[in-house]
Design an enzyme around this catalytic site. Structure first.
Site, PDB file in Angstrom:
ATOM      1  N   ASP A 162       0.856  -1.186   0.000  1.00 12.47           N
ATOM      2  CA  ASP A 162       0.000   0.000   0.000  1.00 12.47           C
ATOM      3  C   ASP A 162       0.888   1.230   0.000  1.00 12.47           C
ATOM      4  O   ASP A 162       1.969   1.237   0.574  1.00 12.47           O
ATOM      5  CB  ASP A 162      -0.964   0.005   1.189  1.00 12.47           C
ATOM      6  N   GLU A 164      -7.977   4.715  12.078  1.00 12.92           N
ATOM      7  CA  GLU A 164      -6.882   4.539  13.027  1.00 12.92           C
ATOM      8  C   GLU A 164      -6.745   5.764  13.919  1.00 12.92           C
ATOM      9  O   GLU A 164      -7.557   6.690  13.857  1.00 12.92           O
ATOM     10  CB  GLU A 164      -5.579   4.225  12.301  1.00 12.92           C
ATOM     11  N   ASP A 196      -9.809   3.668   6.052  1.00 10.91           N
ATOM     12  CA  ASP A 196      -8.714   3.599   7.016  1.00 10.91           C
ATOM     13  C   ASP A 196      -9.143   4.265   8.321  1.00 10.91           C
ATOM     14  O   ASP A 196      -9.253   5.488   8.407  1.00 10.91           O
ATOM     15  CB  ASP A 196      -7.490   4.308   6.418  1.00 10.91           C
TER      16      ASP A 196
END
Length: 285
Positions: free
Chosen positions: A84, A175, A173
């Site tokens: 990634d 986080e 994503d």
């Protein structure tokens, strides 16, 4: 000249108008005060200050460590190697990665509703042109705008999906917050609802259930270890060590594992949990 007596219609009308005006002024003042319901409903954090420094795992490594970035132990289970990337990787040497055995890639497309990766075209199209199956991901900032707004921005700026056999569903994503409170100032229920909004909007736009990227540590802390997504959204989990470790609630297995942030050529390397034909099936939908 008429005399205004108590109970006169003129006085009653004027009194009602005065009371109404006072109430309206009071409500206006309350709505403008910090901490009131009106302010809370519209308050948003500013747009990200350094989105080029936020990539999948950038905050995981800071908060949970890399555990040396050890390579995974040999396994009999079939896997496919992937990477990634985001703008911090710049122009990527895709042919080098392809020749080393990398067969898929996820590319950061967007963050919040104001940032697009300036290297997106080179990374997204370059991985595809090298022969890889590729997909795009969005770095979430749930305190800056709604889930729907960010999902729409993502789809409109490279995060869409096409049934061409070479495009993976988009990934969200989730986080640690790079700009402040770990959980973006939201309750566990608030974060879960924000993600539901994002996923529902993405599916309405593309017809696909998106992948969720998250660590077990963050998920437990910020969602109360919610099991709401495990039966729907494929899990992409970061853990920089020799095994994938404990999974968040709701998932019996992972789909993608980001196993190191110090791999060759680009740093972040991943393994798809299955054979290549299963990766193709994920792309096909």
């Amino acid at each position: 000249m008429p005399v205004l007596r108590s109970g006169s219609p003129h006085r009653s009308v004027r009194s009602r108008a005065t009371v109404a005006g006072t109430l309206l002024a009071t409500v206006s003042l309350l709505v403008g005060l910090p901490g009131t319901a009106g302010a809370a409903a519209t308050a948003r954090a500013p747009e990200p200050r350094h989105p080029e420094l936020d990539w999948a795992g950038s905050q995981i490594a800071k908060h949970e460590g890399t555990k040396g970035g050890a390579l995974p132990s040999p396994s009999l289970a079939a896997t496919v190697e992937g990477v990634d990337v985001s703008s911090h990787n710049g122009n990527v040497a895709w042919s080098t990665l392809w020749n080393s055995g990398v067969k898929f890639a996820y590319v950061k497309a967007t963050e919040s509703t104001g940032y697009t990766n300036p290297f997106f075209a080179q990374q997204y199209n370059g991985s595809y042109n090298s022969g890889m199956i590729r997909g795009a991901y969005h770095f979430a900032t749930p305190d800056t705008s709604s889930g729907a707004a960010q999902a729409n921005y993502f789809v409109d700026h490279g995060g869409g999906w096409s049934k061409d056999g070479k495009t993976l569903p988009g990934a969200l994503d989730m986080e640690y917050n790079p700009y402040g409170a770990t959980c973006y100032g939201l309750s566990a229920a608030g974060l879960v609802n924000w993600m539901k909004d994002w996923f529902a909007t993405y599916k309405a736009r593309t017809g696909r259930d998106a992948v969720v990227y998250t660590s077990t540590g963050w998920w437990k802390q910020c969602t109360g270890n919610s099991g709401a997504f495990g039966g729907i959204n494929p899990l992409w989990i970061p853990r920089y060590g020799s095994s994938v470790g404990e999974l968040p609630a709701g998932w019996g297995f992972h789909t993608l594992w980001q196993y190191t942030s110090t791999g060759p050529t680009v740093g972040d390397h991943n393994k798809f949990n299955g054979a290549y034909d299963r990766l193709q099936a994920l792309a096909d939908g």
